[in-house]
Design a protein around this motif. Structure first.
Motif, PDB file in Angstrom:
ATOM      1  N   ALA A  29       6.930 -20.435   7.660  1.00 19.09           N
ATOM      2  CA  ALA A  29       6.453 -19.561   6.593  1.00 19.09           C
ATOM      3  C   ALA A  29       7.385 -18.355   6.473  1.00 19.09           C
ATOM      4  O   ALA A  29       7.784 -17.771   7.478  1.00 19.09           O
ATOM      5  CB  ALA A  29       5.034 -19.100   6.877  1.00 19.09           C
ATOM      6  N   THR A  30       7.754 -18.012   5.251  1.00 18.34           N
ATOM      7  CA  THR A  30       8.566 -16.819   5.005  1.00 18.34           C
ATOM      8  C   THR A  30       7.659 -15.600   5.058  1.00 18.34           C
ATOM      9  O   THR A  30       6.674 -15.513   4.328  1.00 18.34           O
ATOM     10  CB  THR A  30       9.244 -16.905   3.625  1.00 18.34           C
ATOM     11  OG1 THR A  30      10.131 -18.026   3.625  1.00 18.34           O
ATOM     12  CG2 THR A  30      10.019 -15.639   3.326  1.00 18.34           C
ATOM     13  N   ARG A  31       8.020 -14.652   5.939  1.00 21.64           N
ATOM     14  CA  ARG A  31       7.168 -13.462   6.132  1.00 21.64           C
ATOM     15  C   ARG A  31       8.063 -12.227   6.185  1.00 21.64           C
ATOM     16  O   ARG A  31       8.923 -12.115   7.050  1.00 21.64           O
ATOM     17  CB  ARG A  31       6.339 -13.590   7.406  1.00 21.64           C
ATOM     18  CG  ARG A  31       5.417 -14.800   7.425  1.00 21.64           C
ATOM     19  CD  ARG A  31       4.741 -14.970   8.769  1.00 21.64           C
ATOM     20  NE  ARG A  31       3.778 -13.892   9.033  1.00 21.64           N
ATOM     21  CZ  ARG A  31       3.159 -13.754  10.211  1.00 21.64           C
ATOM     22  NH1 ARG A  31       3.413 -14.583  11.200  1.00 21.64           N
ATOM     23  NH2 ARG A  31       2.295 -12.756  10.383  1.00 21.64           N
ATOM     24  N   LYS A 206       1.441  -1.310   4.516  1.00 24.20           N
ATOM     25  CA  LYS A 206       0.183  -2.049   4.412  1.00 24.20           C
ATOM     26  C   LYS A 206       0.463  -3.548   4.366  1.00 24.20           C
ATOM     27  O   LYS A 206       0.702  -4.111   3.296  1.00 24.20           O
ATOM     28  CB  LYS A 206      -0.584  -1.611   3.158  1.00 24.20           C
ATOM     29  CG  LYS A 206      -0.960  -0.131   3.169  1.00 24.20           C
ATOM     30  CD  LYS A 206      -1.708   0.257   1.906  1.00 24.20           C
ATOM     31  CE  LYS A 206      -2.084   1.728   1.932  1.00 24.20           C
ATOM     32  NZ  LYS A 206      -2.826   2.130   0.706  1.00 24.20           N
ATOM     33  N   PRO A 207       0.437  -4.218   5.534  1.00 28.01           N
ATOM     34  CA  PRO A 207       0.772  -5.644   5.581  1.00 28.01           C
ATOM     35  C   PRO A 207      -0.083  -6.509   4.661  1.00 28.01           C
ATOM     36  O   PRO A 207       0.392  -7.501   4.116  1.00 28.01           O
ATOM     37  CB  PRO A 207       0.540  -6.011   7.053  1.00 28.01           C
ATOM     38  CG  PRO A 207       0.627  -4.722   7.789  1.00 28.01           C
ATOM     39  CD  PRO A 207       0.123  -3.670   6.854  1.00 28.01           C
ATOM     40  N   ALA A 208      -1.344  -6.129   4.480  1.00 29.05           N
ATOM     41  CA  ALA A 208      -2.229  -6.955   3.652  1.00 29.05           C
ATOM     42  C   ALA A 208      -1.835  -6.915   2.188  1.00 29.05           C
ATOM     43  O   ALA A 208      -2.157  -7.830   1.418  1.00 29.05           O
ATOM     44  CB  ALA A 208      -3.676  -6.492   3.803  1.00 29.05           C
ATOM     45  N   GLU A 209      -1.112  -5.863   1.790  1.00 25.85           N
ATOM     46  CA  GLU A 209      -0.760  -5.710   0.380  1.00 25.85           C
ATOM     47  C   GLU A 209       0.699  -6.036   0.089  1.00 25.85           C
ATOM     48  O   GLU A 209       1.042  -6.367  -1.051  1.00 25.85           O
ATOM     49  CB  GLU A 209      -1.066  -4.281  -0.064  1.00 25.85           C
ATOM     50  CG  GLU A 209      -2.527  -3.909   0.037  1.00 25.85           C
ATOM     51  CD  GLU A 209      -2.795  -2.495  -0.384  1.00 25.85           C
ATOM     52  OE1 GLU A 209      -1.891  -1.873  -0.980  1.00 25.85           O
ATOM     53  OE2 GLU A 209      -3.919  -1.991  -0.109  1.00 25.85           O
ATOM     54  N   GLY A 210       1.572  -5.903   1.089  1.00 21.81           N
ATOM     55  CA  GLY A 210       2.988  -6.122   0.857  1.00 21.81           C
ATOM     56  C   GLY A 210       3.570  -7.212   1.740  1.00 21.81           C
ATOM     57  O   GLY A 210       3.550  -7.082   2.955  1.00 21.81           O
ATOM     58  N   GLN A 211       4.056  -8.303   1.132  1.00 24.40           N
ATOM     59  CA  GLN A 211       4.640  -9.401   1.906  1.00 24.40           C
ATOM     60  C   GLN A 211       5.895  -9.971   1.236  1.00 24.40           C
ATOM     61  O   GLN A 211       6.513 -10.877   1.768  1.00 24.40           O
ATOM     62  CB  GLN A 211       3.627 -10.535   2.111  1.00 24.40           C
ATOM     63  CG  GLN A 211       2.542 -10.231   3.132  1.00 24.40           C
ATOM     64  CD  GLN A 211       3.044 -10.218   4.548  1.00 24.40           C
ATOM     65  OE1 GLN A 211       4.132 -10.704   4.842  1.00 24.40           O
ATOM     66  NE2 GLN A 211       2.258  -9.661   5.451  1.00 24.40           N
ATOM     67  N   GLY A 212       6.294  -9.470   0.068  1.00 23.76           N
ATOM     68  CA  GLY A 212       7.395 -10.063  -0.668  1.00 23.76           C
ATOM     69  C   GLY A 212       8.754  -9.558  -0.234  1.00 23.76           C
ATOM     70  O   GLY A 212       8.881  -8.590   0.520  1.00 23.76           O
TER      71      GLY A 212
END
Length: 219
Positions: A29-31, A206-212
């Motif tokens: 998975a790309t993270r 904020k990991p829950a909001e930013g992953q791109g």
């Protein structure tokens, strides 16, 4: 310390960088915002005789013998990992590598903390030294080793993850290599001159909001 990192290199690139035989694995998975308390990719021997695998470990180290109220650190310092009762068994017998493309640190600026992304200037993956132990639920949990910051990383934080050079990957993973002094002689950190960094958006906070992928773009 190391409290947030990114992993977006595909499996073939990681396998080529590792230069060691691995059991086959599926797509990773790309993270771009990997946070503690989640499952992360690691390379390890599940036991002394098992082949090397790339699988998932929990980012939080709590050995099964420690009890449910024991601390669950995400990092272990190079200064104490070989001697601390909590870590020394894993250091001797359960070392692992955590692949990453870069990590984040926060620099105080004008009353707020500005995140920076630290990575290899040549675009190659990083290999963080880690230790793992079986948790109470029978699954592996890990901590990433940290050392005093070197090179440009010192501009951002006093510590950094222990990233290993290419020749150190195999001995670090060798389950039969258990002597502390021998490990110190054959395992070396990555040349600090290979590391670069730049400021990035505070969306990474904020990991829950930013992953791109925009998280690693220069701010």
């Amino acid at each position: 310390m190391c409290g947030r990192f990114a992993l977006y290199s595909p499996y073939p690139k990681l396998s080529e960088s590792l230069r060691l035989p691995l059991d086959e694995t599926g797509e990773l998975a790309t993270r771009y915002n990997v946070a503690p308390g989640t499952w992360i990719t690691a390379v390890r021997h599940p036991n002394d005789e098992a082949p090397l695998v790339m699988d998932e470990v929990w980012w939080g180290y709590r050995p099964h013998w420690a009890g449910g109220k024991a601390p669950q650190p995400i990092n272990a310092t190079v200064e104490k990992v070989a001697t601390s009762r909590y870590f020394k068994g894993a250091f001797a017998h359960h070392r692992c590598l955590v692949p990453a493309d870069g990590w984040y640190e926060w620099l105080p600026v004008d009353g707020h903390k500005q995140p920076h992304y630290l990575t290899r200037a040549d675009g190659e993956p990083l290999w963080f030294a880690g230790i793992w132990a079986e948790r109470a639920d029978g699954k592996p949990g890990c901590a990433i080793l940290t050392e005093p910051a070197r090179g440009v990383a010192k501009e951002i934080h006093s510590r950094m993850p222990l990233a290993l050079d290419a020749d150190s990957l195999e001995p670090w993973l060798d389950p039969h290599l258990t002597d502390r002094e021998t490990i110190r002689q054959v395992v070396h950190h990555l040349d600090a001159e290979l590391i670069t960094h730049w400021p990035v958006s505070r969306a990474v906070n904020k990991p829950a909001e930013g992953q791109g992928s925009e998280l690693i773009n220069p701010a």
